[in-house]
Design an enzyme around this catalytic site. Sequence first.
Site, PDB file in Angstrom:
ATOM      1  CD  GLU A  37      -2.745   1.195   2.486  1.00  0.00           C
ATOM      2  OE1 GLU A  37      -2.702   0.269   3.320  1.00  0.00           O
ATOM      3  OE2 GLU A  37      -3.451   2.216   2.613  1.00  0.00           O
ATOM      4  NE  ARG A 264       4.092  -7.694  10.984  1.00  0.00           N
ATOM      5  CZ  ARG A 264       3.514  -6.945  10.038  1.00  0.00           C
ATOM      6  NH1 ARG A 264       2.505  -7.395   9.350  1.00  0.00           N
ATOM      7  NH2 ARG A 264       3.937  -5.733   9.804  1.00  0.00           N
ATOM      8  CE  LYS A 274       3.042   0.155   4.762  1.00  0.00           C
ATOM      9  NZ  LYS A 274       2.536   0.009   3.402  1.00  0.00           N
TER      10      LYS A 274
HETATM   11  P1  ATP Z   1       2.865  -2.297   8.016  1.00  0.00           P
HETATM   12  O1  ATP Z   1       2.426  -3.234   9.086  1.00  0.00           O
HETATM   13  O2  ATP Z   1       4.286  -1.911   8.092  1.00  0.00           O
HETATM   14  O3  ATP Z   1       1.953  -1.127   7.828  1.00  0.00           O
HETATM   15  P2  ATP Z   1       1.555  -3.504   5.842  1.00  0.00           P
HETATM   16  O4  ATP Z   1       1.304  -4.948   5.882  1.00  0.00           O
HETATM   17  O5  ATP Z   1       0.388  -2.643   6.122  1.00  0.00           O
HETATM   18  O6  ATP Z   1       2.802  -3.163   6.710  1.00  0.00           O
HETATM   19  P3  ATP Z   1       1.706  -3.383   3.035  1.00  0.00           P
HETATM   20  O7  ATP Z   1       2.125  -2.251   2.191  1.00  0.00           O
HETATM   21  O8  ATP Z   1       0.298  -3.808   2.990  1.00  0.00           O
HETATM   22  O9  ATP Z   1       2.134  -3.010   4.487  1.00  0.00           O
HETATM   23  O10 ATP Z   1       2.673  -4.628   2.787  1.00  0.00           O
HETATM   24  C1  ATP Z   1       2.955  -5.179   1.538  1.00  0.00           C
HETATM   25  C2  ATP Z   1       3.335  -6.604   1.734  1.00  0.00           C
HETATM   26  O11 ATP Z   1       4.444  -6.717   2.613  1.00  0.00           O
HETATM   27  C3  ATP Z   1       2.217  -7.398   2.329  1.00  0.00           C
HETATM   28  O12 ATP Z   1       2.070  -8.591   1.592  1.00  0.00           O
HETATM   29  C4  ATP Z   1       2.633  -7.651   3.731  1.00  0.00           C
HETATM   30  O13 ATP Z   1       2.130  -8.869   4.201  1.00  0.00           O
HETATM   31  C5  ATP Z   1       4.155  -7.660   3.620  1.00  0.00           C
HETATM   32  N1  ATP Z   1       4.764  -7.247   4.887  1.00  0.00           N
HETATM   33  C6  ATP Z   1       4.525  -6.128   5.583  1.00  0.00           C
HETATM   34  N2  ATP Z   1       5.220  -6.111   6.735  1.00  0.00           N
HETATM   35  C7  ATP Z   1       5.929  -7.272   6.771  1.00  0.00           C
HETATM   36  C8  ATP Z   1       6.835  -7.863   7.707  1.00  0.00           C
HETATM   37  N3  ATP Z   1       7.164  -7.250   8.849  1.00  0.00           N
HETATM   38  N4  ATP Z   1       7.372  -9.056   7.397  1.00  0.00           N
HETATM   39  C9  ATP Z   1       7.057  -9.683   6.251  1.00  0.00           C
HETATM   40  N5  ATP Z   1       6.211  -9.193   5.338  1.00  0.00           N
HETATM   41  C10 ATP Z   1       5.644  -8.004   5.585  1.00  0.00           C
HETATM   42 MG    MG Z   2      -1.270  -3.907   4.644  1.00  0.00          MG
END
Ligand code: ATP
Ligand code: MG
Length: 572
Positions: A37, A264, A274
């Site tokens: 995102e 994760r 984020k």
């Molecule tokens: P955050 O928790 O940092 O806001 P998010 O999951 O909302 O992260 P996205 O932009 O949706 O951020 O993430 C894109 C991809 O990266 C998704 O498939 C998510 O599952 C993966 N991702 C995000 N954080 C991690 C992490 N700490 N370890 C592994 N994969 C991750």
């Molecule tokens: Mg997300």
Amino acid sequence: MTKTEFTPAPNFIRNIIAQDVKDNKNNGRVVTRFPPEPNGYLHIGHAKSICLNFGIAAENKGGICNLRFDDTNPGKEDIEYVESIMEDVRWLGFDWDDRLFYASDYFEKLYQYAVQLIKAGKAYVCSLSAEEIRENRGTLTTPGKESPYRNRSVAENQDLFERMRAGEFEDGSHVLRAKIDMASPNVLMRDPTLYRIRRIPHHRTGDKWCIYPMYDFAHCLSDSIEGITHSLCTLEFEINRQLYDWILDELNVDCHPQQIEFARLNLGYTVLSKRKLAELVNGGYVSGWDDPRMPTISGLRRRGYTPDSIRNFCERIGVARRDSVVDIALLEYSIREDLNKRAQRVMGVLRPLKVVIDNYPEGRVEELDALNNPEDPGMGTRKIPFSRVIYIEQDDFLEDPPKKFFRLAPGREVRLRYAYYITCVKVIKDEKTGQVIELHCTYDPDTRGGSSPDGRKVKATLHWVSAVHAIKTEARLYEHLFIRENPDEKKDVDFKTYLNPNSLEKLPFFVEPSLAGATPGSRFQFERLGYFCIDSKDSSDQGLIFNRTVTLRDTWARIQKAQQKNKKRGKR
Ligand code: ATP
Ligand code: MG
């Protein structure tokens, strides 16, 4: 330094996909995607997901991985984030070729899918407020209550949904919900919202839309539209899988990707969310998303991390279904291991102590040969100037040394790296403070290059720079961003409480003159001080700035040894 050898290890996802390929599922095709995102910069957790998705595609013949921006949440999203994400994925070494997609490109298709659900009697327009919907949802132990709007006719739903799109209603006055089961044990299945009205311009579609699909609706269908075969996501989406499958089944789409969840990445002494990282940026706790203390890809890059080191780190941590916290020492180990092979050795002094070599002729300058990398003779040698007045580190001298201190002390002889043996003959102190401000030494002309023809041994080798030749630059030394390994641990304490007040120290840094023309972004090992990278943002013609990437202390090797010991102990 101990070397950890590894070959790409099997993990449960690689195994599932290998089996699918063997069974010729999806005609043997492997199509993955990385779906960020664009509401922030990527962090090291995302790197794990990028390496997994792009890596798996690359490992399978004909496999491809798309980059898709999941941009269904206008307001928080921005083109700056889109650009930084593309830069970071490329920098990590991955390529989506012409497969750059945006969920927003599918808005029309998604709308038509929603209409299809309405026509099938599987979705309805609900006019409860957000709060009422929440109240009616029930709890984990009690079922929810059905909305009074649940049984609106298909025609009425179609009409209302069309008018939602046309902008006839206020934000929040209606939503489109899936008609599933308000008594489902999975709370997410209790008539989840699929569309909401938001009169916010979108960074790509402008004000074309005032209704936006929810993540659960947009995500599975975007996957399906792109022909994704394996939709890899983190464990918190496990409960969403039932809804993911429900939507695709009800719409009877041609491509029904398989969602697989993995743990994760959590990393010690930092936060990987984020939202929290944005809080640090917006609150001015760090200088930006690319502050070298940030666990963002851009921060790590500025700090001096290489793409290889991050990819190796991601391979080492593996992929599993169990949540854990990875020791930050492993990340540091990965960059140390990489830079050990490739970084040129140089000398610089952080906290200078002036040393005058009494018997060295005034005005004489010698150009001494220094190795650029003892690990790699192919990297050649360079010249470093030596003269009568040099700087050494303050903590390489003690007037009254304890037993195990082998560096310089009154009357003691040590080696200056690539230069001569010197012996301390006089200590000059500040009269008021008693602080040592200058040393006088003599040198042995027969020890040029740093060895003695009579086989005389010294116990320490010091780094140094010639005072008149040294370039004054700035060093930025870093500690962990947080003082607690898990800043999130205490629910009632703001994670920012645990910010480390000493995470950044700026010091004048006297470096050897060979670094005069060094370019921003280049990396060096300063002997005995650590690996440094020239800051690519703040360095200027007026002065170079060196970010310390890591020190030379390998804490990971120590941790591994301790772990092995514990294992052995456990077996006994
Ligand atoms: P955050 O928790 O940092 O806001 P998010 O999951 O909302 O992260 P996205 O932009 O949706 O951020 O993430 C894109 C991809 O990266 C998704 O498939 C998510 O599952 C993966 N991702 C995000 N954080 C991690 C992490 N700490 N370890 C592994 N994969 C991750
Ligand atoms: Mg997300």
